[in-house]
Each structure stands twice: as structure tokens, then as C-alpha cells.
Design a protein around this motif. Structure first.
Motif, PDB file in Angstrom:
ATOM      1  N   ASN A  23       0.803  -1.216   0.000  1.00  0.00           N
ATOM      2  CA  ASN A  23       0.000   0.000   0.000  1.00  0.00           C
ATOM      3  C   ASN A  23       0.838   1.270   0.000  1.00  0.00           C
ATOM      4  O   ASN A  23       0.556   2.218  -0.724  1.00  0.00           O
ATOM      5  N   LYS A  24       1.881   1.322   0.812  1.00  0.00           N
ATOM      6  CA  LYS A  24       2.696   2.530   0.919  1.00  0.00           C
ATOM      7  C   LYS A  24       3.939   2.488   0.028  1.00  0.00           C
ATOM      8  O   LYS A  24       4.758   3.399   0.050  1.00  0.00           O
ATOM      9  N   LYS A  25       4.066   1.436  -0.736  1.00  0.00           N
ATOM     10  CA  LYS A  25       5.243   1.296  -1.587  1.00  0.00           C
ATOM     11  C   LYS A  25       4.990   1.777  -3.015  1.00  0.00           C
ATOM     12  O   LYS A  25       5.704   2.612  -3.535  1.00  0.00           O
ATOM     13  N   SER A  26       3.931   1.227  -3.643  1.00  0.00           N
ATOM     14  CA  SER A  26       3.675   1.578  -5.043  1.00  0.00           C
ATOM     15  C   SER A  26       2.229   1.258  -5.408  1.00  0.00           C
ATOM     16  O   SER A  26       1.802   0.097  -5.285  1.00  0.00           O
ATOM     17  N   LEU A  27       1.493   2.278  -5.850  1.00  0.00           N
ATOM     18  CA  LEU A  27       0.118   2.062  -6.287  1.00  0.00           C
ATOM     19  C   LEU A  27       0.079   1.160  -7.512  1.00  0.00           C
ATOM     20  O   LEU A  27      -0.776   0.279  -7.621  1.00  0.00           O
ATOM     21  N   LYS A  28       1.019   1.347  -8.415  1.00  0.00           N
ATOM     22  CA  LYS A  28       1.036   0.534  -9.643  1.00  0.00           C
ATOM     23  C   LYS A  28       1.279  -0.931  -9.315  1.00  0.00           C
ATOM     24  O   LYS A  28       0.631  -1.831  -9.891  1.00  0.00           O
ATOM     25  N   LEU A  29       2.211  -1.208  -8.383  1.00  0.00           N
ATOM     26  CA  LEU A  29       2.461  -2.593  -7.984  1.00  0.00           C
ATOM     27  C   LEU A  29       1.245  -3.186  -7.279  1.00  0.00           C
ATOM     28  O   LEU A  29       0.913  -4.359  -7.451  1.00  0.00           O
ATOM     29  N   GLN A  30       0.580  -2.364  -6.483  1.00  0.00           N
ATOM     30  CA  GLN A  30      -0.618  -2.813  -5.788  1.00  0.00           C
ATOM     31  C   GLN A  30      -1.710  -3.198  -6.788  1.00  0.00           C
ATOM     32  O   GLN A  30      -2.349  -4.252  -6.664  1.00  0.00           O
ATOM     33  N   ASN A  31      -1.917  -2.351  -7.803  1.00  0.00           N
ATOM     34  CA  ASN A  31      -2.907  -2.659  -8.834  1.00  0.00           C
ATOM     35  C   ASN A  31      -2.496  -3.864  -9.664  1.00  0.00           C
ATOM     36  O   ASN A  31      -3.342  -4.671 -10.070  1.00  0.00           O
ATOM     37  N   LEU A  32      -1.196  -3.996  -9.911  1.00  0.00           N
ATOM     38  CA  LEU A  32      -0.703  -5.152 -10.658  1.00  0.00           C
ATOM     39  C   LEU A  32      -0.966  -6.438  -9.878  1.00  0.00           C
ATOM     40  O   LEU A  32      -1.338  -7.465 -10.464  1.00  0.00           O
ATOM     41  N   LEU A  33      -0.781  -6.367  -8.568  1.00  0.00           N
ATOM     42  CA  LEU A  33      -1.072  -7.534  -7.733  1.00  0.00           C
ATOM     43  C   LEU A  33      -2.538  -7.917  -7.844  1.00  0.00           C
ATOM     44  O   LEU A  33      -2.874  -9.106  -8.006  1.00  0.00           O
ATOM     45  N   VAL A  34      -3.438  -6.933  -7.764  1.00  0.00           N
ATOM     46  CA  VAL A  34      -4.873  -7.211  -7.870  1.00  0.00           C
ATOM     47  C   VAL A  34      -5.208  -7.780  -9.248  1.00  0.00           C
ATOM     48  O   VAL A  34      -6.023  -8.708  -9.372  1.00  0.00           O
ATOM     49  N   LEU A  35      -4.561  -7.252 -10.281  1.00  0.00           N
ATOM     50  CA  LEU A  35      -4.796  -7.741 -11.643  1.00  0.00           C
ATOM     51  C   LEU A  35      -4.381  -9.205 -11.779  1.00  0.00           C
ATOM     52  O   LEU A  35      -5.138 -10.034 -12.307  1.00  0.00           O
ATOM     53  N   VAL A  36      -3.181  -9.525 -11.314  1.00  0.00           N
ATOM     54  CA  VAL A  36      -2.698 -10.915 -11.384  1.00  0.00           C
ATOM     55  C   VAL A  36      -3.608 -11.826 -10.564  1.00  0.00           C
ATOM     56  O   VAL A  36      -3.981 -12.924 -11.008  1.00  0.00           O
ATOM     57  N   ALA A  37      -3.983 -11.372  -9.360  1.00  0.00           N
ATOM     58  CA  ALA A  37      -4.878 -12.154  -8.510  1.00  0.00           C
ATOM     59  C   ALA A  37      -6.229 -12.373  -9.187  1.00  0.00           C
ATOM     60  O   ALA A  37      -6.819 -13.457  -9.104  1.00  0.00           O
ATOM     61  N   SER A  38      -6.725 -11.346  -9.870  1.00  0.00           N
ATOM     62  CA  SER A  38      -8.017 -11.452 -10.565  1.00  0.00           C
ATOM     63  C   SER A  38      -7.945 -12.457 -11.698  1.00  0.00           C
ATOM     64  O   SER A  38      -8.887 -13.243 -11.915  1.00  0.00           O
TER      65      SER A  38
END
Length: 483
Positions: A23-38
Motif C-alpha cells: 500500500n505505501k510502496k507503489s500504487l502501480k504494484l498494488q494494482n498489478l497484484l490485484v490484476l494478477v490475482a483477478s
């Protein structure tokens, strides 16, 4: 992957802790994680159909950018048609190809012509295709209308399309509502987390205890309807009404609750529809994301009610027929939509289709008990008649079911082949209806009781009932996965 599966209960905590770690590291990485998880969440069912989601994502992402760059309306409209053709083309092929071929052949057969060598395909319907295609279409349509500026962040847009809590059965989110939440940083909120867990618990209860426990009884009655008396057929129709409500609204609650765990707010999809006092109110409370989608992107562009009465009635029939057809490639769904259109039009002509915008209060007085209570029962009866078409395998079976149910009442105690005690399920449904009435003012906060001991008792009771009613022999997939 099913919400009510062991795989999901392993999958969710892993994604959750990784998500908030980033959450506090990178919004893009956070969204990428959600995308891969999805994609993992969806691919767990059949990885081959991930290509369809990716195709829709790529098409609408670039269509959005091109429409924003377009200097004239003609060019903009051309790109919109690319989006419509791509998304509706995929949906039409996978969901409706065989339906149109069979209907074409049956029409010629009716007039005495036989068509040989009919080319039908053994097509597997991709789970959730009706949901995510409409979601991506909302993005293109909103850009075309000037309501939304296209995003240049492909990861954020892909996450919007494939966001796993609501990917396969909604709510059908609008880009104007969900996409900004994905593009902006999320903040961890303890209250939001607690609300999410409570909604997930309530949704699981509705799925496991209400929908899944009624499923074997409903299946038996509808599959053997010709041999049952009218009393049993009435029971089957009512039980199916609660089965589909518990199943679909339960999914929506779990989806909304899961999204809350990730700091995202989804729209409400159900607002206690079985307390509706007429069909107009029912459709403001049932599958809200779909009915408002058709209102905004089909009914209003056709002229809505701001045109002549005949054209407005035409528009009403169009959206109900399209809504029925959206649910499946079967004449039963089309007739179900047509049935609701005939119920809705008299309200429209009487200018009473928006008469009930408040929360029903049956016990306010004896008069309200008689009037509002009677209207609720009448509306539920009409909706239940429509569910017979929705549940039946074909129109002939549906009409036979209704004929045997309504004409010439006969009674025999129903005995399920596996020995279920029907009285237990009737008591359960009565308790469920009473509880829903108590919480009817806030569908997103079912456990708002101030006394913590009452809340604890409710939580413990829900968990106990889920363990008690859990049946490993029941198909636990959600009904709306087939749509």
C-alpha cells in the motif's frame, strides 16, 4: 474460483496481506497484484477464457484513447462501434450462436421446411462474460458521452475490468465509479474492514443456508413437476424465489464485502426486493446494477419516458425483453422479460411506477399492515409466477407447471427423496424474512445493533446454521455464473 470454496479462503488472505503490504510502496504494484490475482481467480475455472477478458480490455483501452483524440463526431462514433461490435460480438457468439441457429431451423420447420446439416457448435459459455462485457462497454459509452476522460494507465484499466470480487457475477460497475478508486491510493480503514467482514458473513449465510439448502428441494420439484400436486408446485415456486435471491444477493454481499477489504466501495445490487409494493419498486431493488445499466445506456438513449406514450411503452418492452435475453439464450428468459413488461406498463400509464420510493413500514399501523402488507404479498406472488418461467427448461414445461399449480388446487404432503423435513425450511424462511424486515433500511450494514451481546449472538447463530445446513452433496456454484 468460488467464494464459498476452500481455495478462496486460502487465496483471499494471501492477496489481502500482500495488497496492504504494497500500500505505501507503489500504487502501480498494488494494482498489478490485484490484476494478477483477478486473472488467477478467473483462470481457476478455465484459463483459456482469460484471452477473452484480455481482448475486451485491450480493445476498449485503445478505443477510449482514440475517441478522446478524435476531432469529429463521425470518427468518435466509428471507434464506439468498434467497441460495441467487439464486445457484443464475443457475447453473441459464445452465448447466443446456437440459440439463433436453432430458432432459425425451428421457424422453417414450423412452416413445413426441413433444413438439413445444421451447423451448431459445442460452445462452453465463459463464466461472467455478460458481466464484464457490459462493464467495459460502460467505459467506452461514458467516454463517448463526455462523462469520462480515458485513462492512460493500462494496468489500472485492466484491474477495473477484471477486479475479482465482482468479475463473474457483478455488481456491474461503471467506469465513472470504480476506475477512479483504482487510480487513486487507497487508505486502510478499520471500520471499512469490519463492514466488509460482516457483509461477507451475511452473504455466505444467504448462499449456504438459504440458497444451497433449498436447491435440492427446488430441483426435485421442478424436474418432476408433472407428478406433483399444486400444493407442492406452489412450494417449489416460492422456494426458488428465495433460492435465487439468497444465491444472487448473497454473491453481491460477498463481492461488496470483499471489495471493502481492499479499500474499494462497490455499488449496492439488492435492496430487499421482496418487500416491494409493486413491480416498479421491485425493479428498483432487484439487480440494481443491471436495471440501471439498461436505463442509462438503452432506455434513455431510446427516448425514455420523455417521448410519446406509445414510444415510451415500446422502450419499456425493449429493455425488459433485452434484460430477459441478457439472462440466457432461451425463450423462457425472453418470456420472463415480456411478463414483467406487461406488469410494468399499467403502472407507467397510471404514472404510478415511482410511487414507492420510501422504505416500507408494514407495522406502522393497522392500515399500513393491511395495505402495504397486501401489496407486498401481491407483488411477491406476481414475481413468483415469473420465476416459474425463469427456472423452467422450456416454455412448454413452464406453462404446464403454472397450469397444474393454479388450476384446481390439490394438496398432498411433500416428501423429498432424501427425507428433508419441509417444516424446518419454512421456519427458516420465516425467520429470514423477519430478520430482513428488521434490517431493511440499510442493506450494507445488516448487523447495526447497538448491543454487542446481540451482535455476538447473531454472528454465532449464523456460523452455527452454516455448519448445520452445509451439504457437501449440493452443487455450490452460484446460479448467475451461467449468465
Amino acid at each position: 474460483m468460488l467464494f464459498n470454496s476452500l481455495e478462496f479462503f486460502i487465496f483471499l488472505p494471501i492477496v489481502y496481506f500482500a495488497y496492504w503490504f504494497l500500500n505505501k510502496k507503489s500504487l502501480k504494484l498494488q494494482n498489478l497484484l490485484v490484476l494478477v490475482a483477478s486473472y488467477i481467480f478467473y483462470g481457476w475455472w478455465d484459463y483459456r477464457f482469460l484471452s477473452l477478458i484480455l481482448f475486451s480490455t485491450i480493445v476498449d483501452y485503445f478505443v477510449g484513447l482514440k475517441m478522446a483524440e478524435s476531432k469529429n463526431v463521425k470518427s468518435k462514433r466509428m471507434y464506439l462501434w468498434i467497441s460495441l461490435a467487439s464486445n457484443l460480438g464475443l457475447l453473441g457468439f459464445f452465448k447466443y450462436y446456437n440459440f439463433f441457429v436453432d430458432s432459425f431451423v425451428n421457424a422453417f420447420t414450423f412452416f413445413g421446411y426441413q433444413i438439413e446439416n445444421v451447423w451448431t457448435l459445442n460452445i462452453i459459455l465463459p463464466v461472467g462474460i455478460s458481466f464484464y462485457t457490459f462493464q467495459t462497454l460502460s467505459y467506452s459509452l461514458d467516454i463517448y458521452k463526455g462523462k469520462l476522460n480515458p485513462t492512460k494507465d493500462f494496468i489500472s484499466f485492466s484491474t477495473f475490468v477484471a477486479f475479482f470480487p465482482q468479475l463473474v457475477a457483478g455488481p456491474i460497475e461503471r467506469a465513472t465509479h470504480l476506475l477512479p478508486q483504482i487510480e487513486l491510493p487507497r487508505k486502510f480503514c478499520g471500520e471499512q474492514q469490519r463492514e466488509g467482514i460482516k457483509l461477507m458473513l451475511w452473504g455466505l449465510f444467504k448462499k449456504v443456508v438459504i440458497a444451497d439448502s433449498l436447491a435440492p428441494i427446488v430441483d426435485d420439484i421442478f424436474m418432476n413437476s408433472a407428478g406433483y400436486p399444486s400444493s407442492t408446485l406452489i412450494l417449489g415456486a416460492i422456494f426458488f424465489g428465495f433460492q435465487i435471491y439468497g444465491d444472487f444477493s448473497g454473491y453481491s454481499d460477498i463481492a461488496i464485502g470483499t471489495a471493502k477489504l481492499f479499500g474499494v466501495e462497490l455499488m449496492s445490487n439488492f435492496k430487499f426486493p421482496y418487500f416491494s409494493r409493486d413491480i416498479g419498486e421491485f425493479w428498483r431493488r432487484w439487480h440494481i446494477s443491471l436495471s440501471t445499466w439498461f436505463r442509462d445506456y438503452l432506455y434513455i438513449p431510446l427516448g425514455g419516458s420523455r417521448t410519446s406514450k406509445p414510444k415510451a411503452v415500446r422502450n419499456i418492452f425493449i429493455i425488459f425483453l433485452v434484460s430477459g435475453f441478457w439472462h440466457g439464450a432461451n425463450w423462457t428468459f425472453i418470456f420472463w422479460g415480456l411478463f414483467h413488461a406487461f406488469l410494468f406498463v399499467p403502472l407507467f400509464y397510471a404514472k404510478a411506477n415511482r410511487r414507492y420510493l420510501d422504505t416500507p413500514d408494514v407495522f406502522e399501523s393497522f392500515k399500513s399492515f393491511a395495505l402495504a402488507g397486501g401489496r407486498i404479498v401481491k407483488t411477491f406472488f406476481l414475481v413468483t409466477l415469473g420465476w416459474v418461467f425463469f427456472r423452467s427448461k422450456d416454455l412448454s414445461t413452464a406453462f404446464d407447471y403454472l397450469n397444474n399449480m393454479l388450476l384446481g388446487f390439490t394438496y398432498e404432503p411433500y416428501m423429498h427423496p432424501r427425507g428433508y423435513r419441509i417444516v424446518d425450511y419454512i421456519i427458516l424462511l420465516i425467520a429470514f424474512i423477519v430478520f430482513e424486515y428488521v434490517i431493511r433500511r440499510d442493506e450494507r450494514n445488516p448487523f447495526r445493533f447497538q448491543n454487542r451481546y446481540i451482535r455476538f449472538f447473531i454472528y454465532a447463530s449464523l456460523v452455527f446454521l452454516m455448519l448445520l445446513f452445509y451439504d457437501d452433496g449440493v452443487d455450490r456454484s452460484f446460479i448467475y455464473f451461467q449468465f
